[in-house]
Design a protein around this motif. Sequence first.
Motif, PDB file in Angstrom:
ATOM      1  N   TYR A  93      -6.476  -2.301   7.065  1.00 42.18           N
ATOM      2  CA  TYR A  93      -6.249  -2.134   5.488  1.00 42.18           C
ATOM      3  C   TYR A  93      -7.042  -3.290   3.936  1.00 42.18           C
ATOM      4  CZ  TYR A  93      -1.875  -2.974   5.169  1.00 42.18           C
ATOM      5  OH  TYR A  93      -0.621  -3.625   5.483  1.00 42.18           O
ATOM      6  N   TYR A  94      -7.070  -2.808   2.587  1.00 46.20           N
ATOM      7  CA  TYR A  94      -7.368  -3.351   1.938  1.00 46.20           C
ATOM      8  C   TYR A  94      -6.915  -2.415   1.387  1.00 46.20           C
ATOM      9  CZ  TYR A  94     -10.227  -5.615  -1.822  1.00 46.20           C
ATOM     10  OH  TYR A  94      -9.662  -6.248  -3.023  1.00 46.20           O
TER      11      TYR A  94
ATOM     12  N   LEU B  26     -13.734   5.519  10.639  1.00 49.10           N
ATOM     13  CA  LEU B  26     -13.972   5.662  12.253  1.00 49.10           C
ATOM     14  C   LEU B  26     -15.188   5.290  13.330  1.00 49.10           C
ATOM     15  CD1 LEU B  26     -14.437   9.798  12.599  1.00 49.10           C
ATOM     16  CD2 LEU B  26     -12.160   8.181  12.435  1.00 49.10           C
ATOM     17  N   ASP B  27     -14.174   4.888  14.118  1.00 46.74           N
ATOM     18  CA  ASP B  27     -15.171   4.349  15.346  1.00 46.74           C
ATOM     19  C   ASP B  27     -15.762   5.136  16.363  1.00 46.74           C
ATOM     20  OD1 ASP B  27     -16.429   1.963  16.852  1.00 46.74           O
ATOM     21  OD2 ASP B  27     -14.398   0.807  17.443  1.00 46.74           O
ATOM     22  N   SER B  28     -17.104   5.017  16.140  1.00 50.07           N
ATOM     23  CA  SER B  28     -18.266   5.250  17.117  1.00 50.07           C
ATOM     24  C   SER B  28     -17.849   5.090  18.140  1.00 50.07           C
ATOM     25  CB  SER B  28     -19.445   5.793  16.249  1.00 50.07           C
ATOM     26  OG  SER B  28     -19.774   3.758  16.505  1.00 50.07           O
TER      27      SER B  28
ATOM     28  N   LYS C 168     -12.906  -7.329   2.797  1.00 49.28           N
ATOM     29  CA  LYS C 168     -11.555  -6.228   2.787  1.00 49.28           C
ATOM     30  C   LYS C 168     -10.294  -7.141   3.637  1.00 49.28           C
ATOM     31  CE  LYS C 168     -13.856  -2.730   1.639  1.00 49.28           C
ATOM     32  NZ  LYS C 168     -15.440  -3.458   0.941  1.00 49.28           N
ATOM     33  N   TRP C 169     -10.014  -5.300   5.478  1.00 49.57           N
ATOM     34  CA  TRP C 169      -8.844  -6.558   6.488  1.00 49.57           C
ATOM     35  C   TRP C 169      -8.978  -7.562   7.233  1.00 49.57           C
ATOM     36  CZ3 TRP C 169     -11.522  -1.829   5.919  1.00 49.57           C
ATOM     37  CH2 TRP C 169     -12.598  -1.575   6.797  1.00 49.57           C
ATOM     38  N   GLU C 170     -10.528  -8.528   7.224  1.00 51.45           N
ATOM     39  CA  GLU C 170     -11.609  -8.802   7.165  1.00 51.45           C
ATOM     40  C   GLU C 170     -10.709 -10.565   6.862  1.00 51.45           C
ATOM     41  OE1 GLU C 170     -15.542  -9.769   7.646  1.00 51.45           O
ATOM     42  OE2 GLU C 170     -15.695  -7.367   8.861  1.00 51.45           O
ATOM     43  N   ALA C 171      -9.359 -10.257   6.169  1.00 56.01           N
ATOM     44  CA  ALA C 171      -9.250 -11.562   5.444  1.00 56.01           C
ATOM     45  C   ALA C 171      -7.811 -11.438   5.843  1.00 56.01           C
ATOM     46  CB  ALA C 171      -9.624 -10.999   3.394  1.00 56.01           C
TER      47      ALA C 171
ATOM     48  N   SER D 272      -8.987   1.587   8.388  1.00 50.42           N
ATOM     49  CA  SER D 272     -10.433   1.365   9.478  1.00 50.42           C
ATOM     50  C   SER D 272      -9.905   1.509  11.089  1.00 50.42           C
ATOM     51  CB  SER D 272     -11.033   0.360   9.351  1.00 50.42           C
ATOM     52  OG  SER D 272     -12.491  -0.198  10.116  1.00 50.42           O
ATOM     53  N   TYR D 273      -9.856   2.830  11.610  1.00 49.57           N
ATOM     54  CA  TYR D 273     -10.038   2.639  12.600  1.00 49.57           C
ATOM     55  C   TYR D 273     -10.761   1.520  13.591  1.00 49.57           C
ATOM     56  CZ  TYR D 273      -7.343   6.984  12.851  1.00 49.57           C
ATOM     57  OH  TYR D 273      -6.995   8.202  12.684  1.00 49.57           O
TER      58      TYR D 273
END
Length: 429
Positions: free
Chosen positions: A355-356, A305-307, A70-73, A373-374
């Motif tokens: 985002y993806y 969300l980022d916990s 996903k966004w890691e690319a 993704s937050y």
Amino acid sequence: LAAAMPPTSSRPALAAAGVGMVLAALSLAAVAAAEAGRRRRRLLRELRERRNYNVTAATDAELRRLRDLKWEAFPEHEIPGQHVSLNGQEVALRPGLTLTPYANAVQCNASCCFCSEELERTDTDGDRTSSKALPAAGGGPGGYERYFATLARLLEELKDLKVGLSLSGLEATAEPNWFRGVMEVVAASSTFDEKVLCTNASGFADASLVPCLRAASFDRVEVSRQHDDEGMNQKIMRFGRHVAVRCNDEYAAAIQRLHGATSCVMNSCLLSQVGISTVEDVERYVAWAASLGIKDIVFREISRLDSDIFSVNRVASWIESNRVSVDSLLEVIAPSLGSVREGWTYRHSRVGYYYYNEVYDNRGSHVQLAVPSYAALSSSFSRGVVDKLILWGDLTVTSDWDHRVHKVASYASPDDAPGAVMHGCAPVW
């Protein structure tokens, strides 16, 4: 075994042939690696002026890799920032970032169940992210005029950078005078290479705001609508009782006005268990949108969300209990490139820094299935290059969707008293 062995005299020739094959394979691998390196360098050059990139998966393995990463690319750590002075503060900005003049001149006229402004953060004082204690646009000394002047100055300082406009926040059209003022500033500026308005369309229940929107030459108006059935939509968006577009007939009329003001009207729908949750729901929604002349639709998974940042409250609980995974829909629509659902055609994947999206054609409409993704957004803050700018009502600029943290610059005077604040969203009926 002995019979299977080649004659002794032929073994050197076979060995030489084997070495030749290995060298040929190594040569092909080197060529492939060099080509991959060239593609990578070309992509990085392009991303210095873009906010995302499109890639069309050619194999199932490549599609699976994109879905897994996903966004890691997105190679954001390899994209250098461009140094810009914002009110005398030197800042490294990523070319292609977006600027949001945060819309909150008045309270929102909806109270969406998933509203991110009602999330609570553990990295501040535990207060709500924005709407509980938010500096109102125009609430400080100088009112709207000072806010508009600050926005114009900020745009002038950004003029040598590739910048997109994303006008959002609460509902931008809820206060017509504020909206018109922002439109005038935007129309007079040449800073933006793309302009997007995010709205619930309530301000276009009549035609009064259409001329200023048309004059500002927006590339896209992204209209939030959570269901094709007005009753189901109301359960999720919870408009105030006097908001005309809560009814589908009034909403359809507003959409027709928007078609006359921009070249692209897009529907934006957050997937949810109580709303649009299945591929069949998506297909019905797409057909309904098409009946209104809307051929571009994005279905988003509610942002992950980022916990470590967001604590559990009513909104966070609603989000997690109603989450619909985009991955689960993609497995139905296109489990592989050779097994795409009837009526759907895979076009490409779009990769951004948090985002993806996968982009499809569906019966004449362009459909995106998106995952933001937050957590990915939060991780971008540590690298020293700013990926996002938000101008708040107290004339501060941050890189985060919280006016209290990650401040980039301030245009407020030291003598300014704190501006007025907003308290909450629209009442729920």
